[in-house]
Write a protein that holds these residues in place. Structure first.
Motif, short mmCIF file in Angstrom:
data_model
loop_
_atom_site.label_atom_id
_atom_site.label_comp_id
_atom_site.label_asym_id
_atom_site.label_seq_id
_atom_site.Cartn_x
_atom_site.Cartn_y
_atom_site.Cartn_z
N SER A 123 145.01 -24.57 -32.65
CA SER A 123 144.98 -25.69 -31.60
C SER A 123 143.92 -26.51 -31.81
O SER A 123 143.15 -27.71 -31.49
CB SER A 123 144.53 -25.22 -30.00
OG SER A 123 145.94 -24.73 -29.44
N ILE A 127 142.79 -30.51 -32.87
CA ILE A 127 142.50 -31.92 -32.77
C ILE A 127 141.33 -31.75 -34.09
O ILE A 127 141.45 -33.16 -33.40
CB ILE A 127 140.73 -30.44 -31.37
CG1 ILE A 127 142.02 -29.71 -30.27
CG2 ILE A 127 140.32 -31.51 -31.14
CD1 ILE A 127 141.06 -29.14 -29.71
N GLY A 130 142.97 -35.06 -35.43
CA GLY A 130 143.42 -35.95 -34.72
C GLY A 130 144.67 -36.16 -33.68
O GLY A 130 145.26 -36.80 -34.08
N LYS A 132 146.06 -33.74 -31.61
CA LYS A 132 145.78 -32.86 -30.18
C LYS A 132 144.27 -33.56 -29.50
O LYS A 132 143.73 -33.43 -30.71
CB LYS A 132 145.61 -31.30 -30.15
CG LYS A 132 146.04 -30.95 -29.21
CD LYS A 132 146.44 -29.35 -28.62
CE LYS A 132 146.22 -29.25 -27.46
NZ LYS A 132 145.82 -27.26 -27.89
N ASN A 133 144.32 -33.99 -29.15
CA ASN A 133 142.83 -34.34 -27.40
C ASN A 133 142.28 -33.54 -27.22
O ASN A 133 142.43 -32.47 -27.00
CB ASN A 133 143.78 -34.67 -25.90
CG ASN A 133 144.29 -36.57 -26.58
OD1 ASN A 133 144.55 -37.51 -27.70
ND2 ASN A 133 145.72 -36.68 -25.27
N ASP A 134 141.13 -33.84 -27.49
CA ASP A 134 140.51 -32.71 -27.19
C ASP A 134 139.75 -31.96 -25.46
O ASP A 134 139.21 -33.09 -25.44
CB ASP A 134 138.60 -32.77 -27.97
CG ASP A 134 137.81 -31.38 -27.78
OD1 ASP A 134 138.43 -30.75 -27.38
OD2 ASP A 134 136.33 -31.64 -28.81
N PRO A 135 140.21 -31.12 -25.31
CA PRO A 135 139.99 -30.85 -23.91
C PRO A 135 138.24 -30.56 -23.18
O PRO A 135 138.65 -31.08 -22.08
CB PRO A 135 140.96 -29.39 -23.71
CG PRO A 135 140.37 -28.42 -24.69
CD PRO A 135 140.88 -29.83 -25.70
N ASP A 137 136.30 -33.26 -23.68
CA ASP A 137 136.99 -34.46 -23.57
C ASP A 137 136.48 -34.72 -21.71
O ASP A 137 136.28 -35.76 -21.59
CB ASP A 137 137.30 -35.62 -24.21
CG ASP A 137 137.16 -35.34 -25.14
OD1 ASP A 137 135.56 -35.01 -25.89
OD2 ASP A 137 137.64 -36.35 -26.52
N VAL A 138 136.75 -34.12 -21.48
CA VAL A 138 137.55 -33.86 -19.57
C VAL A 138 136.95 -32.80 -19.44
O VAL A 138 136.56 -31.82 -19.23
CB VAL A 138 139.12 -33.61 -19.35
CG1 VAL A 138 139.18 -33.42 -18.07
CG2 VAL A 138 140.35 -34.50 -20.08
N ARG A 143 140.00 -30.35 -15.74
CA ARG A 143 141.12 -29.46 -16.47
C ARG A 143 141.73 -28.54 -15.42
O ARG A 143 142.60 -27.92 -15.04
CB ARG A 143 140.21 -28.81 -17.77
CG ARG A 143 139.69 -29.44 -18.41
CD ARG A 143 139.04 -28.63 -19.96
NE ARG A 143 138.36 -28.17 -19.49
CZ ARG A 143 137.19 -28.20 -19.79
NH1 ARG A 143 136.67 -29.39 -20.17
NH2 ARG A 143 136.34 -27.15 -19.79
#
Length: 772
Positions: A123, A127, A130, A132-135, A137-138, A143
């Motif tokens: 994972s 990331i 690019g 997969k979205n970086d968790p 950032d949330v 989450r």
């Protein structure tokens, strides 16, 4: 409608197709076992997920002993429709409640709800690339809420007031704890909302009660001051004194007026009786007088004495005369008493009249006073209503305030919801189900393998077989000397040329008919000839002498000649073909219409019938249209000429479904001549092209038997993919002239066909009779 060549028509051999499954059973079995094993391994090593459910009942919790006295007894029965249940579902699954549960149970510290805690190397690489979205950032709360919503399912149970809260988790204890915590948070939130509402109500009522108390006192003071200033003394029945006195005087006035009227009436009756000398016995006042009653009794006695004395004495006897004198005195006394009664009644009437006048004056005085009191009462009533309304509102506020204050002090706020069924720790995972997954994989793999095998067998062509009628029996070849051959078309053209020479020179011939040299005839076109003597053995042909146009034939060995056999089929004279060849030509050319002209009459019409049956037996949809005058083509197919047909259709007396009939001896359909007036039907002959277009749309081939028609007669029947045939029995001048006329009129591809020598198939259609 055009059809494909019969040689290209194929059908699917279902037996051969499904037999491929048996031949490839081992391959199918191996594929199914491999897929089933992979599914079993995947299901066995998959992460276990557990699911638990909590049920919340939406129902009133207020007791009959604690219910406010001012509330409706049916207020503890809330009506929850689908929208109400959906609203509670949204409240239960709101972010506020989920955040409380996540904070209470510490879900943000579990990798199941926050993937950033134990992120795999794969994972992290995705990331960085690019992909997969970086968790990170949330926010962490978002989450956790996202994971909770993926595992949470809140729904209302149909036709009930129960809301089910389902939650799935990898931990069975956590799967049971989270829905219970959500239900508890929901009930606590509802209680807090009620408590807040109760406190707000108490805070609002306290100052309102103080203001209303002062307003009520002021309103009641205004009522008392206004009553004293207006001198509005209250009598009985909650009315003013003037109004009550006016009612009493009105009653007294009515009574006095009634007495006066009665006294005047009685006095008038007595007066009339005295003046007219009438009897006073009928007057109630006279009868009620005691003196008059005694005088009447004395009169009765005197009359009795006079009657007794009259029996022994005369009328002038002193005793009788004395009795009569006393009787006259009594009458005078009675009348005198009656006059006194009359005077008394008159005096009574005068007194009643005077009393009436006094009462009338008093009533008028009280009317004015009552009217003034009524006007003043209106103002007083307005002040009283204002005071009463404020007093009622003050009492209601006091009651509600006391109830709200008591619930606030005792902290008693019942919530209209309860946990009907708490969640239990699940013992078995709901996913994955090894048995159903393995069974579904086995069934799907078996189906896919079977479909793949069938498609491969189908596309390979091994499961195909020629369609019915696509292949024809081979024609026996008979070796004939090349010099004896003349191509059918050449013989027909030769006959045409001869006929032209016999006709006048001013006839213009179509350019399409030309003289062509004789060509070698293919071996397939030679036909056996009836003979009575043995045929000599043919000499071998040289290799340079071809039998066909393009294929050389090797040197043939001398062959033994069989015993002479008499053959029914006549020898071709004008290049005519038989019924089988005509059917083959129609099928191979894809013709949609076949027009048969029979210059020799009804007997030659058999060609159209036989060709139609041959093509129908080949598997095509065929219809025969009989346009002969006598119905020679359709009558043998229907065994009757009384069926409705084309004349009924042209005369608008029937529809297509009424005029199409089935052949008794084949699968061919027939439209007979019909039973309508031919003259009337021919008036609508312009409809024939439309009818033909409709029939060619519904059938693969439409065969039209026109009888001895000319080119102009068959012009309405032609169209795309049309073949014209001329039926013949004998090669006479009549047939030759008819053929020449048709060729000259624009039908150069005319084909001659004869029904002679045709034999019906050996295996007729089941269930039908055989007709040659």
């Amino acid at each position: 409608m055009s059809v494909q060549s019969a040689a290209a028509d194929v059908d699917v051999d279902l037996r051969q197709l499904f037999a491929s499954l048996g031949r490839n059973w081992l391959r199918i079995l191996v594929f199914v076992l491999v897929v089933t094993g992979l599914a079993f391994v995947a299901a066995s090593f998959a992460t276990r997920h557990y699911k638990a459910q909590t049920q919340v009942e939406i129902a009133p919790r207020e007791s009959v002993y604690t219910r406010p006295a001012s509330s409706n007894p049916d207020s503890d029965k809330p009506i929850l429709d689908e929208q109400g249940v959906a609203t509670q579902v949204q409240i239960i699954s709101s972010n506020e409640i989920l955040k409380q549960v996540a904070q209470k149970l510490g879900l943000s510290r579990l990798p199941e709800f926050d993937e950033t805690i134990d992120m795999s190397s794969l994972s992290r690489v995705l990331i960085l690339l690019g992909l997969k979205n970086d968790p990170m950032d949330v926010p962490a709360d978002e989450r956790v809420l996202k994971k909770m919503r993926e595992k949470l399912n809140v729904y209302g149970v149909e036709k009930t007031r129960i809301i089910a809260i389902e939650f799935s988790s990898e931990d069975p204890k956590l799967a049971a704890a989270i829905p219970d915590a959500i239900a508890a948070a929901y009930i606590a939130g509802q209680g807090a909302a009620k408590s807040e509402s109760n406190t707000a109500a108490a805070d609002f009522l306290a100052p309102e009660i103080a203001d209303l108390s002062k307003q009520v006192r002021d309103a009641e003071a205004k009522v008392a001051a206004y009553r004293s200033q207006s001198d509005l003394l209250m009598g009985g029945n909650n009315s003013t004194l003037a109004t009550q006195q006016l009612a009493e005087l009105s009653t007294e006035l009515s009574r006095v007026r009634a007495n006066r009227a009665a006294a005047e009436g009685t006095a008038e009756s007595v007066r009339k009786a005295l003046q007219n000398g009438g009897s006073l016995d009928s007057l109630p006042e006279v009868l009620s007088s005691d003196l008059i009653q005694r005088l009447r009794e004395r009169q009765v006695e005197l009359r009795a004495n006079i009657a007794d004395l009259s029996t022994t004495l005369l009328d002038n006897h002193p005793r009788i005369r004395a009795a009569k004198s006393q009787l006259a005195d009594l009458d005078a006394q009675i009348r005198s008493e009656a006059q006194k009664i009359m005077k008394g009644l008159a005096m009574q009437a005068d007194a009643a009249k005077a009393r009436e006048s006094q009462l009338v004056a008093d009533v008028n005085t009280l009317k004015a006073a009552s009217a003034q009191a009524g006007e003043q009462q209106v103002g007083l009533d307005a002040l009283q209503r204002d005071a009463a309304a404020k007093r009622q509102q003050l009492e209601l506020y006091l009651t509600n305030y006391r109830e709200a204050a008591s619930r606030q002090d005792r902290n008693y706020i019942p919530v209209d919801a309860r946990i009907a069924s708490p969640a239990s720790v699940p013992a078995e995972p709901y996913f994955p189900k090894v048995g159903p997954i393995v069974g579904a994989a086995a069934a799907a793999s078996l189906l896919l393998a079977a479909v793949f095998t069938l498609l491969r067998e189908l596309f390979s062509g091994r499961a195909m077989r020629p369609a019915r009628g696509a292949r024809f029996e081979p024609i026996d070849e008979v070796m004939m000397p090349p010099a004896a051959y003349q191509e059918p078309s050449t013989r027909l053209e030769t006959a045409v040329a001869t006929e032209r020479a016999n006709r006048t020179a001013d006839v213009s011939w179509p350019e399409t008919v030309t003289e062509t040299p004789a060509r070698p005839r293919p071996a397939a076109e030679f036909e056996p000839v009836a003979t009575a003597e043995p045929v000599a053995e043919p000499e071998p042909l040289a290799k340079s002498e071809p039998l066909t146009k393009s294929e050389p034939v090797a040197e043939l060995e001398p062959m033994a000649v069989p015993e002479p056999v008499e053959v029914r089929r006549p020898r071709s004279v004008l290049g005519e073909i038989d019924v089988e060849k005509a059917a083959e030509k129609l099928i191979a050319s894809g013709a949609a219409r076949a027009i048969f002209v029979s210059p020799e009459g009804d007997e030659a019409a058999a060609s159209a019938v036989l060709v139609a049956r041959e093509v129908s037996d080949a598997g095509l949809r065929v219809l025969l249209l009989d346009l002969t005058a006598s119905g020679a083509a359709s009558r043998p197919m229907l065994d009757s000429g009384l069926f409705p047909g084309i004349t009924n259709l042209l005369a608008s007396q029937a529809q297509f479904s009424d005029v199409i009939h089935g052949d008794l001896y084949s699968d061919c359909h027939v439209i007979p001549v019909g039973t309508a007036d031919p003259v009337r039907a021919m008036r609508a002959a312009d409809r024939l092209p439309i009818i033909m277009q409709s029939l060619t749309t519904a059938y693969d081939l439409v065969v039209v038997e026109c009888g001895p028609a000319d080119a102009q007669g068959i012009s309405r029947l032609g169209g795309e993919a049309t073949e014209v045939f001329l039926s013949m029995l004998e090669a006479d001048d009549e047939v030759t002239q008819a053929a020449v006329k048709l060729i000259e009129s624009g039908y150069p591809d005319l084909t001659l066909v004869t029904p002679l020598g045709h034999e019906p198939p050996g295996n007729p259609v089941p269930g039908r009779r055989s007709a040659a």
